[in-house]
Scaffold this active site. Structure first.
Site, short mmCIF file in Angstrom:
data_model
loop_
_atom_site.label_atom_id
_atom_site.label_comp_id
_atom_site.label_asym_id
_atom_site.label_seq_id
_atom_site.Cartn_x
_atom_site.Cartn_y
_atom_site.Cartn_z
N GLY A 10 29.40 13.00 -2.54
CA GLY A 10 28.45 13.63 -1.29
C GLY A 10 27.60 13.07 -0.97
N ASP A 60 35.54 20.48 -10.96
CA ASP A 60 36.27 21.36 -10.47
C ASP A 60 35.37 22.69 -10.66
OD1 ASP A 60 36.89 23.43 -8.08
OD2 ASP A 60 39.28 22.58 -8.63
N TYR A 85 31.60 24.20 0.80
CA TYR A 85 33.39 23.57 1.94
C TYR A 85 31.39 22.92 2.83
CZ TYR A 85 36.54 24.10 5.10
OH TYR A 85 37.42 23.79 6.29
N THR A 86 31.51 22.36 3.88
CA THR A 86 30.74 22.32 4.68
C THR A 86 31.42 21.56 6.14
OG1 THR A 86 30.89 19.35 3.92
CG2 THR A 86 28.87 20.82 2.79
N ASP A 126 20.19 26.33 7.30
CA ASP A 126 19.41 26.96 8.30
C ASP A 126 20.81 27.72 8.61
OD1 ASP A 126 21.05 24.90 8.69
OD2 ASP A 126 19.29 24.29 10.57
N TYR A 150 31.00 30.04 7.93
CA TYR A 150 29.90 29.19 7.31
C TYR A 150 29.04 29.51 6.86
CZ TYR A 150 26.85 24.83 5.77
OH TYR A 150 25.91 24.00 4.75
N LYS A 154 27.99 30.93 2.86
CA LYS A 154 26.75 30.45 2.16
C LYS A 154 25.69 31.62 1.75
CE LYS A 154 25.66 26.44 1.15
NZ LYS A 154 25.74 25.62 -0.12
N TRP A 175 20.57 19.88 8.59
CA TRP A 175 20.76 18.95 9.99
C TRP A 175 21.25 17.51 8.75
CZ3 TRP A 175 18.79 18.68 15.51
CH2 TRP A 175 18.52 20.21 15.82
N1 LIG Z 1 25.94 18.98 5.45
C1 LIG Z 1 24.83 19.54 6.72
O1 LIG Z 1 24.09 19.30 7.65
C2 LIG Z 1 24.02 20.16 5.87
C3 LIG Z 1 22.79 20.99 6.35
C4 LIG Z 1 22.55 22.14 5.96
C5 LIG Z 1 22.87 22.22 3.60
N2 LIG Z 1 23.62 21.74 3.98
C6 LIG Z 1 24.70 22.22 2.32
O2 LIG Z 1 23.85 20.73 1.65
C7 LIG Z 1 24.40 20.15 0.53
C8 LIG Z 1 25.15 18.76 0.70
O3 LIG Z 1 25.84 18.57 2.21
P1 LIG Z 1 26.72 17.66 1.28
O4 LIG Z 1 26.51 17.24 3.19
O5 LIG Z 1 26.13 16.70 0.87
O6 LIG Z 1 27.63 17.94 1.47
P2 LIG Z 1 29.05 16.88 1.35
O7 LIG Z 1 29.09 15.79 1.46
O8 LIG Z 1 30.50 17.47 1.99
O9 LIG Z 1 29.59 16.90 -0.40
C9 LIG Z 1 30.22 17.55 -0.76
C10 LIG Z 1 30.93 17.87 -2.16
O10 LIG Z 1 31.53 18.46 -2.72
C11 LIG Z 1 32.80 18.04 -3.35
N3 LIG Z 1 33.51 19.55 -3.00
C12 LIG Z 1 34.36 20.05 -3.00
N4 LIG Z 1 35.02 20.56 -3.03
C13 LIG Z 1 34.18 21.03 -4.76
C14 LIG Z 1 35.16 21.44 -5.49
N5 LIG Z 1 35.82 22.61 -6.42
N6 LIG Z 1 33.83 21.53 -7.25
C15 LIG Z 1 33.20 20.41 -7.24
N7 LIG Z 1 33.09 19.40 -5.78
C16 LIG Z 1 33.88 19.87 -4.23
C17 LIG Z 1 33.38 17.46 -1.84
O11 LIG Z 1 34.62 16.81 -2.09
P3 LIG Z 1 35.33 16.82 -1.33
O12 LIG Z 1 34.93 15.41 -0.23
O13 LIG Z 1 36.95 16.53 -1.19
O14 LIG Z 1 35.15 18.11 -0.46
C18 LIG Z 1 32.29 16.40 -1.39
O15 LIG Z 1 32.31 15.14 -2.36
C19 LIG Z 1 25.60 22.04 0.61
O16 LIG Z 1 25.30 22.54 0.02
C20 LIG Z 1 25.01 22.37 2.43
O17 LIG Z 1 26.26 23.65 2.11
C21 LIG Z 1 23.95 20.74 4.10
#
Ligand SMILES: NC(=O)c1ccc[n+]([C@@H]2O[C@H](COP(=O)([O-])OP(=O)(O)OC[C@H]3O[C@@H](n4cnc5c(N)ncnc54)[C@H](OP(=O)(O)O)[C@@H]3O)[C@@H](O)[C@H]2O)c1
Length: 318
Positions: A10, A60, A85-86, A126, A150, A154, A175
């Site tokens: 990710g 997983d 799950y984002t 956030d 979501y 979380k 963000w």
């Molecule tokens: N994105 C934002 O704006 C944001 C903001 C605040 C906080 N966050 C938090 O920051 C963290 C990182 O976010 P990110 O944007 O880097 O997430 P991301 O790009 O969606 O990456 C998440 C990764 O986890 C994988 N995944 C899904 N189900 C899984 C499972 N059962 N076992 C193992 N891996 C699995 C996903 O695969 P798939 O692609 O197949 O689903 C993806 O490769 C998360 O905790 C998120 O909640 C994100």
């Protein structure tokens, strides 16, 4: 020492690969349920050179026995949980899946770390805030008031980790963007290059976070734990807030993305959130107060436009 990263393909997981490639004596294992995309591999090579670890061990995190097995077999001391799950809109119609990934899976990781006395570094959001109309930066001890599924799942994930009794550091961020995957910066780079006009909401205010900056902080926290005196507790365990410095709306964010990428022909106008129908109401104000993480780990945080400029420059490399 061995550090296991979940969600290694990710956005944040890929930035962890770059940070880990810069050296240090610890061994990193990158895991995910998906393979790395060819685009991400090319970007990793550009940004971190041939020494970067491109391997992915399939894991997983909803499978507790699989998590336990790899932790014991590899002697894992720290798990960095970048998997989640984002999809904020998608969670509204996929509550069970969001709960499984965002609440049950972190509990699995917490139990595995509890069994070996290791540390779980978990990333939260956030969006655990927002239902109450705040206008001051959110602190770590403030009650969670999510506006949607979501954020709620979380928040459940955080509560499950706290209840597990494991050593933990939970970092709420906001963000998030990077050179990898699908994110706001990459979407807006494309739209500002191809559309003559664009409307972007100005009534949601927060702070962007460059995932490369967050990955460095996670690395620093992990080092702090690994070099702390061994014992039954970790002195710096707790919940922390991290984003870049400063405050902006999505409209301001877009204006700077266009400026740094030279997409000056697009007429970007501010609009209200209700002009974009969405299954979930997002927080109007979710700026995070980062005093605690700065004081505890002695870090300084880059201003949001400085990090954005760096990321846009990197994106133009490929
Ligand atoms: N994105 C934002 O704006 C944001 C903001 C605040 C906080 N966050 C938090 O920051 C963290 C990182 O976010 P990110 O944007 O880097 O997430 P991301 O790009 O969606 O990456 C998440 C990764 O986890 C994988 N995944 C899904 N189900 C899984 C499972 N059962 N076992 C193992 N891996 C699995 C996903 O695969 P798939 O692609 O197949 O689903 C993806 O490769 C998360 O905790 C998120 O909640 C994100």
């Amino acid at each position: 020492m061995t550090i296991l990263v979940t969600g290694g393909n990710g956005q944040l997981g890929n930035e962890m690969r770059i940070v880990a490639s810069r050296g240090g004596s610890d061994r990193y294992i990158f895991t995910d349920v998906v393979d790395a995309s060819a685009e991400s591999v090319a970007m990793l090579r550009k940004l971190a050179g041939d020494g970067v670890d491109l391997s992915t061990v399939k894991l997983d995190i909803t499978d507790l026995e699989a998590v336990r097995k790899i932790v014991k077999a590899e002697g894992v001391s720290v798990i960095v949980n970048c998997a989640a799950y984002t999809n904020v809109d998608g969670a509204e119609s996929n509550q069970d899946l969001a709960e499984l990934l965002n609440a049950q899976a972190p509990q699995n990781l917490a139990s595995a770390m509890k069994e070996v006395g290791g540390l779980l570094v978990h990333i939260s959001t956030d969006y655990v805030f927002g239902k109450e109309p705040y206008n001051t930066p959110c602190r770590e001890d403030q009650n969670g008031t999510p506006t949607g599924v979501y954020g709620l799942t979380k928040l459940h994930g955080e509560q499950n980790i706290l209840a597990s009794g494991c050593k933990y550091v939970i970092i709420r961020t906001a963000w998030l963007y990077s050179e990898f995957g699908k994110n706001f910066v990459r979407t807006m780079l494309n739209l500002t290059a191809t559309r003559p006009e664009l409307k972007v909401v100005f009534d949601q205010v927060g702070t962007p976070t460059y995932a490369g900056d967050l990955a460095q902080v996670i690395f620093d926290v992990t080092e702090d734990f690994l070099h702390a005196d061994a014992g039954s507790s970790y002195r710096n365990a707790g919940i922390y807030h991290y984003s870049n410095e400063g405050v902006c709306s999505w409209y301001d964010f877009t204006k700077m993305i266009a400026e740094y990428s030279g997409h000056l022909d697009c007429n970007i106008q501010p609009c209200h959130s209700d002009e974009f129908p969405s299954p979930v109401k997002r927080p109007a104000f979710s700026v995070l107060d980062k005093t605690k993480i700065k004081q505890t780990f002695g870090i300084s945080i880059p201003y949001w436009t400085d990090s954005l400029k760096k990321c846009v420059k990197n994106l133009n490399l490929v």
